[in-house]
Design an enzyme around this catalytic site. Structure first.
Site, PDB file in Angstrom:
ATOM      1  N   GLU A  84      -4.797  -0.034  14.410  1.00  0.00           N
ATOM      2  CA  GLU A  84      -3.535  -0.189  13.485  1.00  0.00           C
ATOM      3  C   GLU A  84      -2.539   0.321  14.238  1.00  0.00           C
ATOM      4  OE1 GLU A  84      -4.207   0.304   9.276  1.00  0.00           O
ATOM      5  OE2 GLU A  84      -2.071   0.582   8.935  1.00  0.00           O
ATOM      6  N   LYS A 279      -6.752   4.814   1.463  1.00  0.00           N
ATOM      7  CA  LYS A 279      -6.814   4.234   2.501  1.00  0.00           C
ATOM      8  C   LYS A 279      -5.837   4.792   3.664  1.00  0.00           C
ATOM      9  CE  LYS A 279      -6.334   0.676   5.520  1.00  0.00           C
ATOM     10  NZ  LYS A 279      -5.223   0.623   6.511  1.00  0.00           N
ATOM     11  N   ASP A 295     -20.093   9.827  12.186  1.00  0.00           N
ATOM     12  CA  ASP A 295     -20.475   8.397  11.415  1.00  0.00           C
ATOM     13  C   ASP A 295     -19.514   8.185  10.239  1.00  0.00           C
ATOM     14  OD1 ASP A 295     -21.418   6.808   9.526  1.00  0.00           O
ATOM     15  OD2 ASP A 295     -23.725   7.539   9.733  1.00  0.00           O
ATOM     16  N   HIS A 392       6.425   0.113  10.337  1.00  0.00           N
ATOM     17  CA  HIS A 392       5.139  -0.414  10.712  1.00  0.00           C
ATOM     18  C   HIS A 392       5.432  -1.804  11.722  1.00  0.00           C
ATOM     19  CE1 HIS A 392       0.880  -1.855   9.994  1.00  0.00           C
ATOM     20  NE2 HIS A 392       1.459  -3.198  10.031  1.00  0.00           N
TER      21      HIS A 392
HETATM   22  C1  MEV Z   1      -1.587   0.975   5.504  1.00  0.00           C
HETATM   23  O1  MEV Z   1      -2.682   1.036   6.651  1.00  0.00           O
HETATM   24  C2  MEV Z   1      -1.648   2.346   4.823  1.00  0.00           C
HETATM   25  C3  MEV Z   1      -0.703   2.377   3.668  1.00  0.00           C
HETATM   26  O2  MEV Z   1      -0.841   1.360   2.703  1.00  0.00           O
HETATM   27  C4  MEV Z   1      -1.111   3.743   2.966  1.00  0.00           C
HETATM   28  C5  MEV Z   1      -0.496   3.922   1.680  1.00  0.00           C
HETATM   29  O3  MEV Z   1       0.312   2.884   1.173  1.00  0.00           O
HETATM   30  O4  MEV Z   1      -0.180   4.862   1.270  1.00  0.00           O
HETATM   31  C6  MEV Z   1       0.678   2.512   4.263  1.00  0.00           C
END
Ligand code: MEV
Length: 446
Positions: A84, A279, A295, A392
């Protein structure tokens, strides 16, 4: 019609590719790509092939570094394996930010791992309890050859407990066992001990004269470690004066703190947000777990179970302001190893561990937790200020340009152009088309 194939695993790599090509791939391109990713060094390629069954090629992930992480007073560069685009940039930003504000403070709270023998017993629970007490020393003795080395390293079996689970499933009991596995993740050690416990428990029951014949016939269902490790916990924290938070002035910084804390409160109470929030934490955690040959599926499963431990999926991180101090922290379960498994086999994992100065598993727990906390700080910081897309998409621009087969010169010009412009997929395509039209116009004019 496609016919099933038998004995596939026995074919050579070339034969497997030929079969795949004939059966599933439309052009020779796929076959060519599979071979293109082989390493020229045959020994190295062979090592990778032998990691798994039916290996045909290698699957690359970028291996990068996020430097400037001040962790318990020590400056570290953290290796990360991740595709990513913005993750390593975000980790590096957060590291830089906290480096001048005291850095990350981390502590391993405990390191106990768990495994269970699940079995069915039809009979008197009191009799089973008594039998277990008699059998317990025999269980320990039965694994002495497996535990000898681990004990030399300060690990071994911490406890074996009989748990009555008949309220959940009729006749269901467990041997709930606790282990200390030092620098190894311990899966093989734990599973070997558990299988031996199961054999011993079963055969001892058969010859236990107090049991009826039905009681003697207890049924072992399975013996397996648990990837839920709520007693193998690491805590990572950062803190600074509210005044030192992002913002042009103290008022901005205060507003940032409030918005940040509200964002975390939302992730604490709202599962839809909590999953995405966590995530983002896993972006940092998985990248280091992968780079260090651990792992990641086990880590993922364990952490998400922990995030639901109070009956509702919730944020793993928390933040507060007290007496003008902003504090941001996280506690997570992590079962990691720095010996065994891939750690002394995969050449890049060896490099990753060397970059981390050959950490113990406790130190690796600390580093991984910091990567998660840093990632979350960077994500929430963007979310409550500029929004996530700005940073991003700046990183994602290369992927868009590569999809369009942009040349090096086109990439250079467009990355430069988008330094001050909003990156969206359509904006990038439009600018690339403009550039290409201009270039073809210039070449016609020549
Ligand atoms: C993207 O990989 C992760 C985010 O969505 C985490 C979040 O929203 O806190 C930017």
């Amino acid at each position: 019609m496609i016919e099933p194939i038998s004995g596939f695993s026995k074919l050579t790599k070339d034969q497997k590719i030929a079969w795949l090509s004939k059966t599933y791939l439309k052009s020779k391109e796929g076959e060519k790509t599979l071979r293109q990713y082989w390493n020229e060094d045959l020994k190295l390629q062979n090592l990778h092939d032998e990691f798994t069954e039916n290996s045909l090629s290698n699957f690359y992930l970028p291996f990068g570094i996020a430097p400037n992480f001040l962790i318990n007073g020590k400056l570290r560069a953290i290796p990360m394996a991740i595709e990513e685009s913005s993750v390593i940039a975000a980790a590096s930003n957060a590291a830089k930010f906290w480096q001048t504000r005291g850095g990350f403070k981390v502590e391993v709270l405990n390191t106990t791992k768990v495994g269970q023998v699940h079995f069915l017993f039809k009979g008197s629970p009191e009799k089973l309890e008594r039998f277990f007490e008699i059998c317990k020393p025999k269980l320990h003795d039965s694994v002495s050859d497996i535990t000898a080395n681990m004990e030399k390293r300060g690990g071994g079996i911490l406890d074996i407990e009989l748990r009555n689970k008949t309220d959940l499933i009729e006749n269901y009991y467990q041997l709930h066992c606790k282990f200390e596995t030092r620098d190894s993740m311990g899966a093989n050690f734990i599973n070997s001990c558990l299988e031996k416990f199961a054999d011993t428990f079963y055969s001892e029951a058969l010859s236990y004269s107090v049991f009826t014949s039905e009681e003697k016939d207890l049924e072992i269902i399975m013996s397996i470690l648990s990837n839920y490790v709520p007693e193998c916990i690491v805590r990572a924290e950062v803190s600074c004066s509210v005044k030192e938070l992002p913002g042009e002035n103290t008022e901005d910084a205060k507003a940032f703190a409030e918005k940040f804390i509200t964002a975390l409160r939302i992730a604490e109470v709202e599962p839809y947000r909590a999953v995405t929030h966590n995530k983002g934490i896993m972006n940092g955690i998985d990248a280091v777990v992968l780079a260090t040959g651990n792992d990641f599926r086990a880590v993922e499963a364990g952490i998400h179970a922990y995030a639901s431990r109070n009956g509702k999926y919730s944020s793993l991180t928390h933040a507060s302001v007290e007496n003008g101090m902003f504090k941001f922290w996280m506690e997570i379960p992590l079962a990691l190893g720095t010996v065994g498994g891939l750690t002394n086999l995969h050449p890049l994992v060896k490099v990753a561990l060397e970059i981390l100065q050959k950490p113990s598993s406790r130190e690796l727990m600390e580093i991984v937790a910091v990567a998660g906390l840093a990632q979350n700080f960077a994500a929430v910081r963007s979310l409550v200020t500029t929004g996530i897309q700005k940073g991003h998409m700046k990183m994602h621009i290369m992927n868009i340009l590569n999809q369009q087969n942009a040349s090096l010169e086109e990439k250079r010009q467009l990355v430069d152009h988008f330094r001050k412009q909003t990156v969206t997929h359509s904006n990038v395509i439009r600018e690339l088309e403009k550039l290409r039209t201009l270039d073809s116009y210039k070449s016609v004019k020549k």
